[in-house]
Design an enzyme around this catalytic site. Structure first.
Site, PDB file in Angstrom:
ATOM      1  N   GLY A  48      29.848  16.622  23.292  1.00  0.00           N
ATOM      2  CA  GLY A  48      28.480  16.283  23.668  1.00  0.00           C
ATOM      3  C   GLY A  48      28.411  15.418  24.912  1.00  0.00           C
TER       4      GLY A  48
ATOM      5  N   GLU B 297      36.337  17.920  21.303  1.00  0.00           N
ATOM      6  CA  GLU B 297      36.127  19.357  21.516  1.00  0.00           C
ATOM      7  C   GLU B 297      35.127  19.602  22.628  1.00  0.00           C
ATOM      8  OE1 GLU B 297      35.763  19.769  16.682  1.00  0.00           O
ATOM      9  OE2 GLU B 297      34.032  19.915  17.989  1.00  0.00           O
ATOM     10  N   PRO B 298      35.477  19.286  23.842  1.00  0.00           N
ATOM     11  CA  PRO B 298      34.527  19.457  24.937  1.00  0.00           C
ATOM     12  C   PRO B 298      34.360  20.923  25.321  1.00  0.00           C
ATOM     13  CG  PRO B 298      36.643  18.759  25.791  1.00  0.00           C
ATOM     14  CD  PRO B 298      36.766  18.738  24.285  1.00  0.00           C
ATOM     15  N   GLY B 299      33.119  21.294  25.583  1.00  0.00           N
ATOM     16  CA  GLY B 299      32.859  22.620  26.137  1.00  0.00           C
ATOM     17  C   GLY B 299      32.286  22.416  27.528  1.00  0.00           C
TER      18      GLY B 299
ATOM     19  N   ARG C 261      19.472  29.041  29.670  1.00  0.00           N
ATOM     20  CA  ARG C 261      19.309  27.609  29.370  1.00  0.00           C
ATOM     21  C   ARG C 261      17.978  27.018  29.846  1.00  0.00           C
ATOM     22  NH1 ARG C 261      22.008  23.860  30.740  1.00  0.00           N
ATOM     23  NH2 ARG C 261      22.340  22.814  28.772  1.00  0.00           N
TER      24      ARG C 261
ATOM     25  N   TYR D  11      16.403  25.583  26.549  1.00  0.00           N
ATOM     26  CA  TYR D  11      16.546  24.133  26.373  1.00  0.00           C
ATOM     27  C   TYR D  11      15.748  23.329  27.393  1.00  0.00           C
ATOM     28  CZ  TYR D  11      20.981  25.684  24.176  1.00  0.00           C
ATOM     29  OH  TYR D  11      21.943  26.293  23.441  1.00  0.00           O
TER      30      TYR D  11
ATOM     31  N   CYS E 255      10.990  40.995  32.342  1.00  0.00           N
ATOM     32  CA  CYS E 255       9.594  41.005  31.939  1.00  0.00           C
ATOM     33  C   CYS E 255       9.343  39.955  30.866  1.00  0.00           C
ATOM     34  CB  CYS E 255       9.195  42.401  31.484  1.00  0.00           C
ATOM     35  SG  CYS E 255       9.178  43.506  32.891  1.00  0.00           S
ATOM     36  N   GLU E 256       9.459  38.749  31.289  1.00  0.00           N
ATOM     37  CA  GLU E 256       9.209  37.531  30.515  1.00  0.00           C
ATOM     38  C   GLU E 256       8.935  36.482  31.577  1.00  0.00           C
ATOM     39  OE1 GLU E 256       9.343  36.657  27.246  1.00  0.00           O
ATOM     40  OE2 GLU E 256       9.952  38.643  26.527  1.00  0.00           O
TER      41      GLU E 256
ATOM     42  N   TYR F 282      27.768  28.065  28.812  1.00  0.00           N
ATOM     43  CA  TYR F 282      26.599  28.667  28.170  1.00  0.00           C
ATOM     44  C   TYR F 282      25.762  29.504  29.144  1.00  0.00           C
ATOM     45  CZ  TYR F 282      28.215  25.118  24.982  1.00  0.00           C
ATOM     46  OH  TYR F 282      29.021  24.331  24.196  1.00  0.00           O
TER      47      TYR F 282
HETATM   48  C1  PLP Z   1      29.315  23.548  20.742  1.00  0.00           C
HETATM   49  C2  PLP Z   1      30.307  22.698  20.104  1.00  0.00           C
HETATM   50  C3  PLP Z   1      31.107  21.865  20.885  1.00  0.00           C
HETATM   51  C4  PLP Z   1      30.977  21.750  22.387  1.00  0.00           C
HETATM   52  O1  PLP Z   1      29.811  21.112  22.796  1.00  0.00           O
HETATM   53  P1  PLP Z   1      29.578  20.783  24.335  1.00  0.00           P
HETATM   54  O2  PLP Z   1      28.275  20.121  24.386  1.00  0.00           O
HETATM   55  O3  PLP Z   1      29.595  22.078  25.084  1.00  0.00           O
HETATM   56  O4  PLP Z   1      30.695  19.929  24.803  1.00  0.00           O
HETATM   57  C5  PLP Z   1      32.067  21.130  20.226  1.00  0.00           C
HETATM   58  N1  PLP Z   1      32.230  21.194  18.883  1.00  0.00           N
HETATM   59  C6  PLP Z   1      31.473  21.991  18.107  1.00  0.00           C
HETATM   60  C7  PLP Z   1      31.713  22.038  16.644  1.00  0.00           C
HETATM   61  C8  PLP Z   1      30.485  22.765  18.686  1.00  0.00           C
HETATM   62  O5  PLP Z   1      29.723  23.540  17.901  1.00  0.00           O
END
Ligand code: PLP
Length: 403
Positions: free
Chosen positions: A221, A262-264, A301, A305, A331-332, A359
């Site tokens: 997050g 767990e960074p995304g 996004r 969001y 078409c939105e 994303y």
């Molecule tokens: C989506 C998710 C993440 C990654 O979140 P980010 O905001 O992209 O860093 C990590 N852990 C879990 C369980 C998730 O569902």
């Protein structure tokens, strides 16, 4: 860190055509190293949340850096294994899945994270103490920039409530479940260390009654920059505070365990750009629209969001700025940016939409029978195609004609 400059991006757009996702390999590595080094004196493991962007080349790049993976579906687990990750390097964090899927993940040998008491019971009945598992707790901390991405609050469907710990213990004890980790993930766009720390303190307290922990996973997050002047998570400050608190915890716990994240978004968001072409300039009574050859089908996004994605005109960057609304061809009402100051846009100009690493492709779709763009990785000064542009056959592949 050097960004990819506009003239390189224009050349890439020219070579591979638009719309196009371009990812900057060095930027991903840079973000990985920054986070990895932000926790002095603590054993940190980063599991990349591949739902953000799952191209095999991105996965391999992060594997080379030493990352593990966080997978939320069995298919993501399979993509990870296909990319060369060892099962034990993959954390599987499903929500509301069929127990059969969890059994499949156990057979593959990945780390299992459980987020529901009834699932925990099924797990215990099936495996007893033979297969360890992690438990996802919901600390009920309100965090995250938008209610759709805040997953730790009281109404959230994710995790087992911290108030149900007593029940968790009864299940764990009676079925002799080996709990090797505790997990929380409170949501995206967390701004300050204190949110993490509040959640962490709750996990530390909970940990006292789980003697066999090997790791604690604080999810993700971290907020990244979407525009100049954005307040972002100060990773170094946050890392310092969390490392300090974690070391105190380990001393109290009696031994050193690992700290996982767990960074995304943090790893891949800023690495990506979506390059689009201005198809039309449309003057109306209230504004000037730039209509581009993309839309919510390639970047959802902004609509999903209310996310802000910075947009630049890279074909005419030196021109005087004018005010535009940048919209898609779907078409939105797929507005990618309201009232944006862009260097004067001419039909045919290439626009760069930033933060399209996380994303973006992974949430893309075929609405309006539009095709998904190609993906290009810019790495070690080379631009390489890493996914072909879709063609009509991709849309009809599974269709069965019965009339
Ligand atoms: C989506 C998710 C993440 C990654 O979140 P980010 O905001 O992209 O860093 C990590 N852990 C879990 C369980 C998730 O569902």
């Amino acid at each position: 860190m050097k960004e990819i400059n506009n003239s390189t991006l224009l050349k890439i757009a020219d070579e591979f055509s638009t719309p196009l996702y371009v990812y900057h390999g060095e930027k991903i590595i840079d973000q990985y190293q920054r986070l990895k080094n932000a926790f002095p004196g603590v054993k940190v493991h980063l599991h990349y949340a591949l739902k953000a962007l799952n191209n095999i080349n991105i996965l391999k790049l992060l594997k080379q850096q030493g990352a593990g993976l966080d997978a939320v579906s069995i298919q993501e687990v399979q993509l990870g294994i296909r990319a060369g990750f060892l099962p034990h390097e993959i954390m599987y964090t499903p929500n509301c899945v069929d127990f059969e899927e969890i059994k499949e993940a156990v057979e593959l040998g990945v780390t299992i994270n459980i987020d529901n008491i009834s699932t925990l019971e099924m797990f215990g009945n099936e495996y007893g103490s033979t297969v360890p598992c992690c438990i996802r707790l919901n600390p009920h901390i309100m965090a995250g920039g938008h209610s759709n991405i805040s997953v730790g609050h009281i109404d959230s469907k994710f995790g087992i409530s911290i108030y149900q710990l007593r029940h968790v213990h009864r299940v764990v004890e009676s079925l002799k479940i080996n709990v090797n980790g505790l997990h929380m993930h409170t949501g995206s766009d967390i701004l300050d260390a204190d949110v993490f720390l509040r959640g962490a303190e709750l996990l530390f307290d909970a940990a006292e009654s789980f003697p066999d922990l090997e790791f604690m996973d604080f999810g993700s997050g971290f907020k990244v920059s979407y525009k100049d002047g954005d307040i972002v998570t100060d990773i170094e400050e946050m890392g310092g505070k969390i490392a300090e608190a974690f070391k105190v915890f380990c001393t109290k716990y009696g031994r050193e365990i690992a700290l996982w994240f767990e960074p995304g978004k943090f790893l891949v968001s800023e690495s990506g750009s979506l390059l689009v072409k201005a198809n039309v300039i449309k003057q109306t009574t209230s504004t000037v629209f730039v209509g581009v050859n993309s839309g919510q089908n390639h970047l959802i996004r902004p609509m999903f969001y209310d996310a802000y994605h910075h947009i630049e005109n890279i074909s005419n960057a030196k021109a005087a700025p004018r005010l535009y609304s940048v919209v898609g061809y779907i078409c939105e009402t797929d507005t990618l940016g309201y009232d944006r100051k862009l260097a004067e846009v001419r039909e045919g100009d290439v626009l760069r939409i930033k933060n399209a690493g996380a994303y973006a492709f992974s949430m893309s779709n075929n609405y309006n029978a539009r095709l998904r763009p190609a993906e290009v990785l810019f790495y070690e000064n080379k631009a390489q195609l890493i996914r072909k542009r879709e063609c009509l056959e991709d849309l009809t592949r599974n269709e069965i004609e019965v009339i």
